[in-house]
Design an enzyme around this catalytic site. Structure first.
Site, PDB file in Angstrom:
ATOM      1  N   GLU A  49       4.859  -5.116   7.157  1.00  0.00           N
ATOM      2  CA  GLU A  49       4.115  -4.064   7.858  1.00  0.00           C
ATOM      3  C   GLU A  49       4.626  -3.796   9.275  1.00  0.00           C
ATOM      4  OE1 GLU A  49       2.738  -6.347   5.921  1.00  0.00           O
ATOM      5  OE2 GLU A  49       1.212  -5.404   4.651  1.00  0.00           O
ATOM      6  N   GLY A  52       0.704  -4.927   0.806  1.00  0.00           N
ATOM      7  CA  GLY A  52      -0.493  -4.992  -0.039  1.00  0.00           C
ATOM      8  C   GLY A  52      -0.226  -5.658  -1.383  1.00  0.00           C
ATOM      9  N   GLU A 106      -0.394  -9.237  -0.733  1.00  0.00           N
ATOM     10  CA  GLU A 106      -1.813  -9.533  -0.463  1.00  0.00           C
ATOM     11  C   GLU A 106      -2.622  -9.575  -1.762  1.00  0.00           C
ATOM     12  OE1 GLU A 106      -1.749  -6.294   2.435  1.00  0.00           O
ATOM     13  OE2 GLU A 106      -2.659  -7.660   3.867  1.00  0.00           O
ATOM     14  N   ALA A 129       0.871  -1.171   0.000  1.00  0.00           N
ATOM     15  CA  ALA A 129       0.000   0.000   0.000  1.00  0.00           C
ATOM     16  C   ALA A 129       0.911   1.225   0.000  1.00  0.00           C
ATOM     17  CB  ALA A 129      -0.874  -0.026   1.244  1.00  0.00           C
TER      18      ALA A 129
HETATM   19  N1  CAA Z   1       4.570   3.255  -0.634  1.00  0.00           N
HETATM   20  C1  CAA Z   1       4.932   4.423  -1.193  1.00  0.00           C
HETATM   21  N2  CAA Z   1       6.055   4.581  -1.900  1.00  0.00           N
HETATM   22  C2  CAA Z   1       6.860   3.516  -2.049  1.00  0.00           C
HETATM   23  C3  CAA Z   1       6.536   2.260  -1.488  1.00  0.00           C
HETATM   24  C4  CAA Z   1       5.328   2.150  -0.763  1.00  0.00           C
HETATM   25  N3  CAA Z   1       4.918   0.992  -0.248  1.00  0.00           N
HETATM   26  N4  CAA Z   1       7.547   1.399  -1.785  1.00  0.00           N
HETATM   27  C5  CAA Z   1       8.431   2.089  -2.506  1.00  0.00           C
HETATM   28  N5  CAA Z   1       8.023   3.365  -2.671  1.00  0.00           N
HETATM   29  C6  CAA Z   1       8.708   4.448  -3.376  1.00  0.00           C
HETATM   30  C7  CAA Z   1       9.880   4.973  -2.565  1.00  0.00           C
HETATM   31  O1  CAA Z   1       9.433   5.928  -1.631  1.00  0.00           O
HETATM   32  C8  CAA Z   1      10.721   5.579  -3.657  1.00  0.00           C
HETATM   33  O2  CAA Z   1      10.153   6.822  -4.032  1.00  0.00           O
HETATM   34  P1  CAA Z   1      11.098   8.152  -4.157  1.00  0.00           P
HETATM   35  O3  CAA Z   1      11.979   7.830  -5.331  1.00  0.00           O
HETATM   36  O4  CAA Z   1      10.106   9.226  -4.410  1.00  0.00           O
HETATM   37  O5  CAA Z   1      11.843   8.245  -2.885  1.00  0.00           O
HETATM   38  C9  CAA Z   1      10.516   4.626  -4.829  1.00  0.00           C
HETATM   39  O6  CAA Z   1       9.306   3.932  -4.559  1.00  0.00           O
HETATM   40  C10 CAA Z   1      11.626   3.616  -4.981  1.00  0.00           C
HETATM   41  O7  CAA Z   1      11.762   2.944  -3.744  1.00  0.00           O
HETATM   42  P2  CAA Z   1      13.177   2.782  -2.987  1.00  0.00           P
HETATM   43  O8  CAA Z   1      14.078   3.926  -3.301  1.00  0.00           O
HETATM   44  O9  CAA Z   1      12.894   2.499  -1.552  1.00  0.00           O
HETATM   45  O10 CAA Z   1      13.729   1.471  -3.727  1.00  0.00           O
HETATM   46  P3  CAA Z   1      14.753   0.416  -3.120  1.00  0.00           P
HETATM   47  O11 CAA Z   1      15.140  -0.448  -4.270  1.00  0.00           O
HETATM   48  O12 CAA Z   1      15.834   1.057  -2.353  1.00  0.00           O
HETATM   49  O13 CAA Z   1      13.881  -0.473  -2.095  1.00  0.00           O
HETATM   50  C11 CAA Z   1      11.931  -1.683  -1.369  1.00  0.00           C
HETATM   51  C12 CAA Z   1      12.817  -1.254  -2.555  1.00  0.00           C
HETATM   52  C13 CAA Z   1      12.715  -2.667  -0.499  1.00  0.00           C
HETATM   53  C14 CAA Z   1      10.718  -2.378  -1.941  1.00  0.00           C
HETATM   54  C15 CAA Z   1      11.536  -0.437  -0.543  1.00  0.00           C
HETATM   55  O14 CAA Z   1      11.013   0.533  -1.417  1.00  0.00           O
HETATM   56  C16 CAA Z   1      10.513  -0.715   0.519  1.00  0.00           C
HETATM   57  O15 CAA Z   1      10.850  -1.257   1.557  1.00  0.00           O
HETATM   58  N6  CAA Z   1       9.261  -0.302   0.271  1.00  0.00           N
HETATM   59  C17 CAA Z   1       8.206  -0.408   1.250  1.00  0.00           C
HETATM   60  C18 CAA Z   1       7.698  -1.823   1.394  1.00  0.00           C
HETATM   61  C19 CAA Z   1       6.625  -1.896   2.454  1.00  0.00           C
HETATM   62  O16 CAA Z   1       6.860  -1.615   3.619  1.00  0.00           O
HETATM   63  N7  CAA Z   1       5.432  -2.298   2.044  1.00  0.00           N
HETATM   64  C20 CAA Z   1       4.285  -2.409   2.935  1.00  0.00           C
HETATM   65  C21 CAA Z   1       3.455  -1.168   2.867  1.00  0.00           C
HETATM   66  S1  CAA Z   1       2.182  -1.109   4.076  1.00  0.00           S
HETATM   67  C22 CAA Z   1       0.963  -2.141   3.491  1.00  0.00           C
HETATM   68  O17 CAA Z   1       1.040  -2.663   2.410  1.00  0.00           O
HETATM   69  C23 CAA Z   1      -0.206  -2.310   4.429  1.00  0.00           C
HETATM   70  C24 CAA Z   1      -1.299  -3.151   3.910  1.00  0.00           C
HETATM   71  O18 CAA Z   1      -1.276  -4.378   4.025  1.00  0.00           O
HETATM   72  C25 CAA Z   1      -2.506  -2.572   3.403  1.00  0.00           C
END
Ligand code: CAA
Length: 260
Positions: free
Chosen positions: A135, A112, A115, A67
Site C-alpha cells: 500500500e 487486501g 489481509e 483491494a
Molecule cells: N486493483 C485493480 N486492478 C488490479 C489490481 C488491483 N489491486 N491488481 C492488478 N490489477 C489489474 C491490472 O490493472 C491489470 O488490468 P488491465 O489488464 O486492465 O490493465 C490486470 O489486473 C493485470 O495486472 P498487471 O498487468 O499489473 O499484471 P502484472 O503481472 O504485470 O503485475 C502485480 C502483477 C504485481 C500483482 C500488479 O498487478 C500489482 O502491483 N497490482 C497491485 C497490487 C497492489 O498494490 N495491491 C494493493 C492494493 S491497495 C489495498 O489492498 C488497500 C487495502 O488494504 C484495503
C-alpha cells in the site's frame, strides 16, 4: 442469493469459494467485498450442512492482488474510513467464523488479498505465491487489518519492514516467517487445504468452534483468553460429543461426533 465475483462449489460438507475476477487478478472490488460479507453473515449461518470453507482465487496467477485500486480514486477521507470499517467487519466475520476457513493461496496475495488470507484460520500457499502489503507504494496504508494481523503472524520487526518497504516475499519466506502453514506445488493448494479441512472435520465440531473462539480471544483486548478457555473447557465437558469422544477412546474405536 447472488454473489458477484464469487464462485461457490460444495463438495459434501466443504464449501469452495473462488474469487472470480481473473482479468483483474481477483482484486477485491466493492462488489466482491459485499459478496464476502453476505456469504459469511447471511448465507453460511443458514447452511448447517457446510462445516468448512476453502477460499481461493481464479486462475494460476493471483489469490487476490489487493483491494481494487481503480475504485479508490476520488475517495474522500470519510469514504475511505467507511470502506476500511466495512472491510474490517467483513474480515472479522471470516476470522470469527465458527467453522474453519482455509485460504488456498494460488498466486499473488497482496494488500487486501494478503489481509484476506490472514483473516482465514489457516493458509496453504502454492510454491509460486507471493505475499506483501504494497500500500505505501500508492501512498496508502493497509485498510483491511494488515497493520494488525501481520504483526500477529510474523512479529513487529518483520511486519514493520514489510509494511514500510512494500517488499513482496515468496511462499518459502512466508512459511519461514509463520505467515503460511504449508507450501505445496502450484495447483495443489486446494487439495492440501481440503486434506487439512477433512482432518479438522473428523474432530468434535463444538471443540473446533471453541478452539477458534479461544485463540481469537487472545487477540481481543476486552476478553481474558485464559478465563475464556476455562469457561469453554467447562462447556465442552458438558457436551454429548465429549462423552462420545471419551467413550470411543476407552472402547478403542473412532468417535461418532454429532456436534452437540
Ligand atoms: N486493483 C485493480 N486492478 C488490479 C489490481 C488491483 N489491486 N491488481 C492488478 N490489477 C489489474 C491490472 O490493472 C491489470 O488490468 P488491465 O489488464 O486492465 O490493465 C490486470 O489486473 C493485470 O495486472 P498487471 O498487468 O499489473 O499484471 P502484472 O503481472 O504485470 O503485475 C502485480 C502483477 C504485481 C500483482 C500488479 O498487478 C500489482 O502491483 N497490482 C497491485 C497490487 C497492489 O498494490 N495491491 C494493493 C492494493 S491497495 C489495498 O489492498 C488497500 C487495502 O488494504 C484495503
Amino acid at each position: 442469493m447472488e454473489f458477484d465475483n464469487l464462485r461457490l462449489e460444495t463438495d459434501g460438507p466443504i464449501l469452495l469459494v473462488t474469487l472470480d475476477r481473473e482479468p483483474a487478478l481477483n482484486a477485491l472490488n466493492m462488489a466482491t467485498m459485499r459478496s464476502l460479507r453476505l456469504l459469511f453473515s447471511q448465507w453460511l449461518p443458514d447452511r448447517d450442512d457446510i462445516r468448512g470453507v476453502i477460499l481461493t482465487g481464479a486462475g494460476p496467477k493471483a489469490f487476490a492482488a489487493g483491494a481494487d485500486i481503480k475504485e479508490f480514486q476520488g475517495l474522500t477521507p470519510q469514504e475511505g474510513r467507511d470502506l476500511a470499517a466495512a472491510g474490517h467487519e467483513t474480515f472479522f466475520l471470516i476470522e470469527q467464523s465458527p467453522i474453519p476457513v482455509i485460504a488456498a493461496v494460488n498466486g499473488f496475495a497482496l494488500g487486501g488479498g494478503c489481509e484476506l488470507a490472514m483473516a482465514c484460520h489457516l493458509r496453504v500457499a502454492g510454491e509460486h505465491a507471493k505475499f506483501g502489503q504494497p500500500e505505501v507504494n500508492l501512498g496508502l496504508i493497509p485498510g483491511y487489518g494488515g497493520t494488525q494481523r501481520l504483526i500477529q503472524y510474523i512479529g513487529k520487526g518483520k511486519a514493520m519492514e514489510l509494511l514500510l518497504t512494500a517488499d513482496m516475499i515468496p511462499a518459502s519466506e512466508a512459511l519461514r516467517l509463520g505467515l503460511v502453514n504449508h507450501v505445496v506445488a502450484s495447483g495443489e493448494e486446494v487439495a492440501k487445504a481440503r486434506e487439512i479441512l477433512e482432518k479438522i472435520l473428523s474432530k468434535g465440531p463444538v471443540a473446533v468452534r471453541k478452539v477458534i473462539e479461544a485463540v481469537n480471544a487472545y487477540f481481543t483486548e476486552s476478553t481474558d483468553g485464559f478465563h475464556f478457555e476455562v469457561e469453554s473447557f467447562g462447556y465442552t465437558t458438558g457436551t454429548r460429543d465429549f462423552r462420545e469422544g471419551a467413550q470411543a477412546f476407552i472402547e478403542k474405536r473412532k468417535p461418532n461426533f454429532t456436534g452437540h
